[in-house]
Design a protein around this motif. Structure first.
Motif, PDB file in Angstrom:
ATOM      1  N   GLU A  33      35.369 -33.563 -26.807  1.00 60.56           N
ATOM      2  CA  GLU A  33      35.365 -32.689 -27.978  1.00 60.56           C
ATOM      3  C   GLU A  33      33.935 -32.392 -28.428  1.00 60.56           C
ATOM      4  N   ARG A  38      37.155 -27.907 -25.582  1.00 61.29           N
ATOM      5  CA  ARG A  38      38.214 -27.050 -26.126  1.00 61.29           C
ATOM      6  C   ARG A  38      37.662 -25.696 -26.553  1.00 61.29           C
ATOM      7  N   GLU A  39      36.516 -25.703 -27.229  1.00 58.56           N
ATOM      8  CA  GLU A  39      35.929 -24.444 -27.686  1.00 58.56           C
ATOM      9  C   GLU A  39      35.503 -23.564 -26.518  1.00 58.56           C
ATOM     10  N   ASN A  42      38.602 -21.970 -25.019  1.00 57.45           N
ATOM     11  CA  ASN A  42      39.109 -20.902 -25.882  1.00 57.45           C
ATOM     12  C   ASN A  42      38.234 -19.657 -25.814  1.00 57.45           C
ATOM     13  N   ASN A  54      46.695 -21.276 -26.871  1.00 60.40           N
ATOM     14  CA  ASN A  54      46.051 -22.580 -27.042  1.00 60.40           C
ATOM     15  C   ASN A  54      45.455 -23.085 -25.728  1.00 60.40           C
ATOM     16  N   GLY A  56      42.484 -23.884 -24.893  1.00 61.61           N
ATOM     17  CA  GLY A  56      41.586 -25.022 -25.026  1.00 61.61           C
ATOM     18  C   GLY A  56      42.324 -26.335 -25.108  1.00 61.61           C
ATOM     19  N   LEU A  57      43.423 -26.369 -25.858  1.00 61.52           N
ATOM     20  CA  LEU A  57      44.206 -27.597 -25.973  1.00 61.52           C
ATOM     21  C   LEU A  57      44.876 -27.949 -24.647  1.00 61.52           C
ATOM     22  N   LYS A  58      45.325 -26.944 -23.914  1.00 63.04           N
ATOM     23  CA  LYS A  58      45.977 -27.222 -22.626  1.00 63.04           C
ATOM     24  C   LYS A  58      44.970 -27.710 -21.595  1.00 63.04           C
ATOM     25  N   ALA A  60      42.224 -29.339 -22.309  1.00 64.49           N
ATOM     26  CA  ALA A  60      41.904 -30.705 -22.717  1.00 64.49           C
ATOM     27  C   ALA A  60      43.008 -31.678 -22.317  1.00 64.49           C
ATOM     28  N   SER A  61      44.266 -31.241 -22.430  1.00 69.42           N
ATOM     29  CA  SER A  61      45.387 -32.103 -22.031  1.00 69.42           C
ATOM     30  C   SER A  61      45.345 -32.402 -20.539  1.00 69.42           C
ATOM     31  N   LYS A  90      49.214 -32.105 -30.112  1.00 74.83           N
ATOM     32  CA  LYS A  90      49.517 -31.149 -29.056  1.00 74.83           C
ATOM     33  C   LYS A  90      49.568 -31.821 -27.678  1.00 74.83           C
TER      34      LYS A  90
END
Length: 465
Positions: A33, A38-39, A42, A54, A56-58, A60-61, A90
């Protein structure tokens, strides 16, 4: 070790909502982070919103799952156990992440390449992944490819490559110094039957552009190392135009043999290997050799402006499997290994430095023993994105190990995961604060705590009386 209880005295129940099996994800994903993973995703990714919402969240996951040991899309379910929802938001289902990857086109994969490049630059600000600088002044960039074996008939692009194994071809470029372990600068997935040099020139340009973003390397001397598969004008000229020296194994063609034949007998200098080398042909260990050099101009079949002047550094070892000849030639008496270089290193140092190219094979093996154990999708671009995400996870894990110290920076991903990531913990909540209760006497507590504190870990709550 002996089990203390009778089998009937032990029962199990998967019912604790406060346990997690990979507490090391807390500091590692904090580090991701802080480095802007994530940024960046995105900002750069334009995957269609029906699948890429989303993004960035995916991303990161997926990276978090790989750090924790996932090597397939189904393995991403390990992020959804026990108390993980109390630590992370998430947590996507594997099917959602699979749909996200399958929505990638070639252009989206190149966008993810841009994310990986900038993420590595940000990581380097947070952790000295290249040892805080170039050490002795040199940064070594290595280029190599490897075949990732696949099975089944639904894998797009799969084919039989130079290894005779059915798979897809991954081309990567790494960077290291004399004081650091390798990090991966650039990557590309290609069809299984692709020749090694295909796309290598562009990869070299991308990797050197990424390298110049890393702190402490902008003024460093850079040496590009590669094996004979990359001895071609396109790859070498791409490196030279970027202002770096090259050290590339040369194929034993007639021009190379003629150059070797001009080396005087008294020009050979003895060199001692730091480690013995096992010769598969003669099934014997070889521990010494001789080296010499001769001026050499590569690619003389091209027009003069495209010819490249340098040196041919040659290492020779005695031919132990000698033929019964009345008049043996030079090439009957010795085995020769030649590489073309434009560096200013002396002969012995140039030879020793070139042999360091073998380190990239360890990176290939590391990837194949972690996230690249499988290429999980039948869709080529999904697998290409998976390769980029595996590289992001590799670099993130390496940065975390560098921060943790205690010699972990040069450990394999499996070792880092065992000591820093796969740490079980019980979650306790009090006064709107979360405490992770980790195992007593964890052998690598000091390293784990150093990582946690570095990324902004909070002090433990004050005990109450």
């Amino acid at each position: 070790m002996q089990f203390k209880h009778a089998p009937a005295a032990v029962s199990v129940s998967f019912d604790d909502p406060n346990l997690v099996s990979a507490a090391g994800l807390v500091p590692v994903m904090r580090l991701a982070e802080r480095a802007g993973l994530r940024e960046l995703a995105n900002t750069w990714l334009t995957v269609p919103t029906d699948k890429g919402a989303n993004a960035g969240l995916k991303v990161a996951s997926l990276v978090g799952g790989m750090v924790a040991g996932a090597d397939s899309i189904d393995d991403m379910a390990l992020l959804r156990h026990g108390g993980m929802r109390k630590l992370f938001a998430k947590l996507y289902a594997p099917s959602t992440l699979g749909s996200f990857l399958r929505a990638f086109t070639f252009g989206h994969v190149r966008q993810l390449d841009a994310v990986a490049s900038r993420f590595l630059a940000n990581l380097s600000e947070a952790a000295p992944v290249l040892g805080g600088g170039a050490g002795d002044g040199w940064v070594f960039v290595d280029v190599d490819d490897t075949i990732i074996e696949v099975h089944g008939h639904q894998k797009q692009g799969a084919g039989f490559g130079y290894s005779g194994v059915r798979g897809l071809n991954a081309l990567i470029a790494t960077a290291e110094t004399t004081v650091s372990a390798p990090v991966i600068l650039a990557q590309r997935l290609r069809r299984g039957g692709a020749g090694s040099p295909r796309g290598a020139a562009q990869l070299v340009r991308d990797s050197l552009a990424t390298l110049r973003r890393l702190p402490g390397t902008r003024a460093a001397r850079v040496l590009l190392r590669a094996d004979s598969a990359f001895y071609g004008h396109a790859t070498i000229s791409a490196a030279l135009r970027a202002g770096v020296a090259v050290s590339v194994t040369a194929r034993m063609d007639p021009a190379i043999k003629r150059a070797i034949a001009t080396i005087a007998d008294d020009a050979w200098e003895a060199i001692q290997y730091t480690d013995a080398i096992y010769d598969e042909d003669t099934r014997r260990w070889i521990s010494s050799a001789q080296v010499a050099e001769v001026p050499f101009t590569a690619f003389t079949s091209r027009k003069k402006a495209e010819q490249i002047a340098g040196r041919l550094v040659v290492r020779r070892i005695p031919e132990l499997n000698k033929k019964d000849l009345d008049h043996p030639t030079l090439f009957d008496m010795h085995r020769f290994h030649a590489f073309f270089t434009t560096s200013t290193l002396d002969t012995v140092t140039a030879d020793k430095t070139h042999r360091g190219h073998a380190i990239i094979e360890q990176v290939n093996a590391d990837l194949k023993h972690s996230a690249l154990a499988h290429l999980p999708s039948g869709v080529f671009n999904a697998n290409a994105a998976w390769l980029v995400l595996a590289v992001i996870a590799f670099n993130l894990t390496r940065a975390a190990a560098t921060i943790a110290g205690t010699g972990l920076a040069k450990a394999t991903t499996a070792t880092i995961r065992r000591k820093l990531i796969s740490v079980p913990a019980r979650i306790a909540s009090s006064a709107r604060r979360i405490t992770l209760h980790l195992p007593d006497r964890w052998p690598w507590e000091t390293a784990w705590t150093a990582l946690f504190d570095h990324v902004g870990g909070s002090p433990p709550p004050a005990p109450t009386i």
